[in-house]
Structure formats: C-alpha cells, structure tokens
Design a protein around this motif. Structure first.
Motif, PDB file in Angstrom:
ATOM      1  N   LEU A  99      -8.853   2.098 -10.444  1.00 37.40           N
ATOM      2  CA  LEU A  99      -9.960   1.692 -10.901  1.00 37.40           C
ATOM      3  C   LEU A  99      -9.837   0.949 -12.408  1.00 37.40           C
ATOM      4  CD1 LEU A  99     -13.007   0.888 -10.232  1.00 37.40           C
ATOM      5  CD2 LEU A  99     -13.724   2.901 -11.148  1.00 37.40           C
ATOM      6  N   LEU A 100      -9.195   2.087 -13.119  1.00 41.70           N
ATOM      7  CA  LEU A 100      -8.865   1.320 -14.602  1.00 41.70           C
ATOM      8  C   LEU A 100      -8.138   0.271 -14.525  1.00 41.70           C
ATOM      9  CD1 LEU A 100      -8.444   4.882 -16.299  1.00 41.70           C
ATOM     10  CD2 LEU A 100     -10.134   3.390 -16.658  1.00 41.70           C
ATOM     11  N   LEU A 101      -6.879   0.220 -13.514  1.00 41.35           N
ATOM     12  CA  LEU A 101      -6.095  -0.953 -13.685  1.00 41.35           C
ATOM     13  C   LEU A 101      -6.553  -2.049 -13.093  1.00 41.35           C
ATOM     14  CD1 LEU A 101      -2.824   1.137 -12.064  1.00 41.35           C
ATOM     15  CD2 LEU A 101      -2.885  -0.090 -14.251  1.00 41.35           C
ATOM     16  N   THR A 102      -7.566  -2.202 -12.221  1.00 44.74           N
ATOM     17  CA  THR A 102      -8.095  -3.148 -11.649  1.00 44.74           C
ATOM     18  C   THR A 102      -9.166  -3.907 -12.502  1.00 44.74           C
ATOM     19  OG1 THR A 102      -9.406  -1.944 -10.459  1.00 44.74           O
ATOM     20  CG2 THR A 102      -7.607  -2.698  -9.231  1.00 44.74           C
ATOM     21  N   TYR A 146      -1.602   9.778 -11.206  1.00 46.47           N
ATOM     22  CA  TYR A 146      -2.881   9.535 -11.815  1.00 46.47           C
ATOM     23  C   TYR A 146      -3.374   8.012 -11.500  1.00 46.47           C
ATOM     24  CZ  TYR A 146      -6.072   8.231 -15.346  1.00 46.47           C
ATOM     25  OH  TYR A 146      -7.039   7.657 -16.103  1.00 46.47           O
ATOM     26  N   LEU A 147      -2.289   7.278 -11.654  1.00 50.24           N
ATOM     27  CA  LEU A 147      -2.370   5.822 -11.614  1.00 50.24           C
ATOM     28  C   LEU A 147      -2.552   5.424 -10.225  1.00 50.24           C
ATOM     29  CD1 LEU A 147       0.493   4.478 -14.084  1.00 50.24           C
ATOM     30  CD2 LEU A 147      -2.041   4.691 -14.495  1.00 50.24           C
ATOM     31  N   ALA A 148      -1.999   6.100  -9.440  1.00 53.01           N
ATOM     32  CA  ALA A 148      -2.192   5.860  -7.819  1.00 53.01           C
ATOM     33  C   ALA A 148      -3.692   6.542  -7.309  1.00 53.01           C
ATOM     34  CB  ALA A 148      -1.118   6.421  -7.035  1.00 53.01           C
ATOM     35  N   ILE A 207      -2.021  13.227  -5.021  1.00 57.60           N
ATOM     36  CA  ILE A 207      -3.193  12.522  -5.676  1.00 57.60           C
ATOM     37  C   ILE A 207      -4.584  12.880  -5.252  1.00 57.60           C
ATOM     38  CG2 ILE A 207      -4.302  10.180  -5.066  1.00 57.60           C
ATOM     39  CD1 ILE A 207      -1.478   8.951  -4.368  1.00 57.60           C
ATOM     40  N   SER A 208      -4.671  13.706  -4.486  1.00 59.99           N
ATOM     41  CA  SER A 208      -6.033  14.373  -4.033  1.00 59.99           C
ATOM     42  C   SER A 208      -6.468  15.468  -5.385  1.00 59.99           C
ATOM     43  CB  SER A 208      -5.865  15.064  -2.664  1.00 59.99           C
ATOM     44  OG  SER A 208      -6.952  15.882  -2.591  1.00 59.99           O
ATOM     45  N   MET A 209      -5.256  16.271  -5.539  1.00 62.19           N
ATOM     46  CA  MET A 209      -5.286  17.277  -6.666  1.00 62.19           C
ATOM     47  C   MET A 209      -5.819  16.636  -7.910  1.00 62.19           C
ATOM     48  SD  MET A 209      -1.825  19.699  -5.978  1.00 62.19           S
ATOM     49  CE  MET A 209      -2.224  20.302  -7.523  1.00 62.19           C
ATOM     50  N   VAL A 210      -5.234  15.239  -8.219  1.00 59.82           N
ATOM     51  CA  VAL A 210      -5.435  14.846  -9.440  1.00 59.82           C
ATOM     52  C   VAL A 210      -7.036  14.258  -9.699  1.00 59.82           C
ATOM     53  CG1 VAL A 210      -5.319  12.670 -10.850  1.00 59.82           C
ATOM     54  CG2 VAL A 210      -3.328  14.007 -10.238  1.00 59.82           C
ATOM     55  N   GLU A 211      -7.571  13.817  -8.239  1.00 59.65           N
ATOM     56  CA  GLU A 211      -8.763  13.256  -8.085  1.00 59.65           C
ATOM     57  C   GLU A 211      -9.858  14.644  -8.303  1.00 59.65           C
ATOM     58  OE1 GLU A 211      -8.024   9.347  -5.516  1.00 59.65           O
ATOM     59  OE2 GLU A 211      -8.820  11.328  -4.450  1.00 59.65           O
TER      60      GLU A 211
END
Length: 335
Positions: free
Chosen positions: A24-27, A16-18, A323-327
């Motif tokens: 976007l949330l982190l930055t 999720y974070l990657a 990562i793709s699955m999360v997105e």
C-alpha cells in the motif's frame, strides 16, 4: 530498482514490502497517468517499522529458507532435463534448429523448403507448421519414441470447459486461475461465483498443463508447461489450458520434463494456428513425439520433478507465513 538494507535483515525488509501494508505504501507513492512509476527517493523515504530483533530473525529465516528451496527446485529441474537428454542422446537446441518470431541475426539463414502435396494433408497448409528445421530436429531423435496420445489416459488431452465468470469479493465463491496467474511464484487468481461452475473437474496432483492460448513472443507464456503440485491440487483453472493425465508406464513428471524442455516447447510452438491469439492444433499436439528411455531413468526424472515442485510449494508456504507474521505484528500495534 534494487534496495540494499543496512540496519534491517534482507528477508525482513522483503516480507514487509510484500505485505499488504508495504504494498500500500509503495503504490500510494507512484506517479504518472499511463505508466505508474516509482523513483529511488520515494522508496528511500518509506517508513520502516522498528520490529523486535528476534522477530526480524524469525521472519528473515523463513524468507531465506524459501529462497533456498526455490534454488534447490531450480537445480533439480535442470538435472531432470539434463538426465533426459543424456539418456535420449539429445543435444541442446540452438536458434538455428527452429523457426520463431522476433529479432534475429542478419546472418541467420532464411528457411526455404518444399513439400509434396501428399505430405501436407488436410490439417494445415501453414508453412510454419511444416518447418524443415523442426522436421530435422525430430528426425535427430534416435531413441524410441511414442506419439503423445499413446501415453495419455483415453489417448487424448482435455480441458476444464467453459462456465460463467461472475466476479465476487476475495474469499467468497471459488478461485479461478488463468494463464496470467499460474506462472507467478505465488498464485493469486480471481474469485468467481460458484453458480454454474462444475467442481468435478478440478486439477489433480500430477497433471501436466500447457498454456493453450497466447502470442508467439519469445518471452510469452504461450505453450509453456506446468506441473500440478500441491499449490494447484483441487484448484479451478480456466478452459484455455490443455490438460493431460499420463498412463502408468510413463510418469507425469517425466512428461513434464520433456514438454518443459527446449524440444517440447519448440514442438508445441511449431504447431500453432491463429492470427492475433494462437492455439496449438489439437490433432498435431497428440502427434508430438515423446522419447521413451529405460523405466528406471524415467522414474528418477519423475522423482526429481515431483520433489522440485514440492519444494516450490514449501517455499511458498514459508514466504506466505513470513508475510502473514509481519501483517499480524503491525495489526497488534493498531489495536
């Protein structure tokens, strides 16, 4: 900064974070003008979606498998280097065996030596290139050796060459991989226009590449070696890389294991020239000694190197899939 999850799977949180949304949330929560900074409170306040349990399990398994493959790859590369040294009768180098730039102990002896003018030649008069420490290391190699040029196709290295670099939007044109990109676990180059770019010199599987430009810091990538695996096959790399293809008698995986060892790295660093940005002297690169051990051992080392890099490729595929699955899951909620 370490994040230890309690109610969500570790692999799920990483994916999720990657992802695009997590990044976007982190930055957007960073502060500072010169050096963007995050603190623990900001990270702790990030909203984490409540993914279904089965979905979390699936994503976590992919990330855990990816991490396991990377660990296995690391162990295989370490085994390949160990086998090479054992067969060649070589010890592990210490900092007393080579010259380097950077912090050092006050007990370290100063390197002073003399050379006859007949031994210097016209290639270089830089004392670093004539290091007595490196000369002793080379003379300690008791097995048969060949100069690097003798095991390369056409007895020479090559490069991609130069071409226009007109940046375009991601997904358009062709991806260009620089030295700053190629050492990342997952390579993300920049996209440039195909105009003026010759695509007949793309990377082939099994090539050996050396980062050919940089500075002499101990943690810098300059003179580090890359084995072209499935991730790099048919990719465009910048002209700063020193590229090699080996003859059939000496497999490329074996050459990678040698140049990637402490011996190969120090031999490459020893022949650099330049002030701010350094480059290996091409003529001296071709003279680097390569141990020639029995054929079966070279093939076994080559096999270990290839399997390790294929595992790295598979690890990348699993991570990218997670990562793709999360997105995709988040995008479903937005539709």
């Amino acid at each position: 900064m370490r994040v230890i999850p309690s109610t969500i799977k570790e692999g799920m949180l990483f994916a999720y974070l990657a992802s695009h949304y997590g990044h976007l949330l982190l930055t957007t929560n960073t502060y500072g003008s010169v050096i963007p900074t995050l603190n623990a409170l900001m990270i702790a306040s990030l909203p984490i979606p409540n993914f279904p349990k089965e979905f979390q399990e699936c994503v976590d398994n992919l990330i855990q498998d990816s991490a396991q493959l990377r660990e296995e790859a690391f162990e295989q590369l370490a085994s390949a280097e160990k086998m090479l040294k054992e067969k060649a009768g070589l010890k592990r180098l210490s900092s007393d065996d080579y010259d380097y730039y950077g912090h050092r102990s006050s007990q370290r002896k100063v390197s002073c030596f003399t050379r006859n003018i007949q031994d210097i030649g016209t290639t270089t008069i830089n004392a670093f290139n004539h290091s007595e420490r490196i000369r002793k290391v080379k003379s300690s190699i008791n097995c048969d050796t060949k100069p690097l040029k003798d095991i390369l196709i056409n007895n020479d290295t090559f490069s991609t060459g130069s071409f226009p670099r007109i940046e375009v939007n991601p997904g358009h044109g062709i991806m260009l991989i620089n030295q700053s990109d190629i050492f990342d676990s997952i390579i993300k180059g920049k996209y440039i226009s195909r105009r003026g770019v010759k695509v007949d010199n793309l990377v082939e599987y099994g090539e050996v590449l050396i980062a050919g430009v940089g500075t002499l810091g101990e943690n810098e990538t300059f003179c580090r070696t890359i084995f072209a695996n499935e991730d790099l096959k048919e990719q465009l790399v910048s002209g700063e890389f020193i590229r090699m293809k080996t003859i059939e008698e000496v497999p490329s995986g074996y050459l990678f294991a040698w140049l990637n060892s402490d011996y190969g790295f120090r031999f490459l660093r020893n022949i650099q020239a330049g002030t701010k940005l350094c480059r290996p002297i091409p003529k001296l690169v071709l003279e680097i000694p390569v141990p020639i051990i029995d054929q079966d051992s070279m093939m076994e080392i080559d096999k270990l190197v290839r399997e390790a890099h294929t595992k790295r490729h598979l690890a990348n595929q699993k991570e990218l899939k997670a990562i793709s699955m999360v997105e995709q899951e988040i995008e479903k909620w937005n539709n």
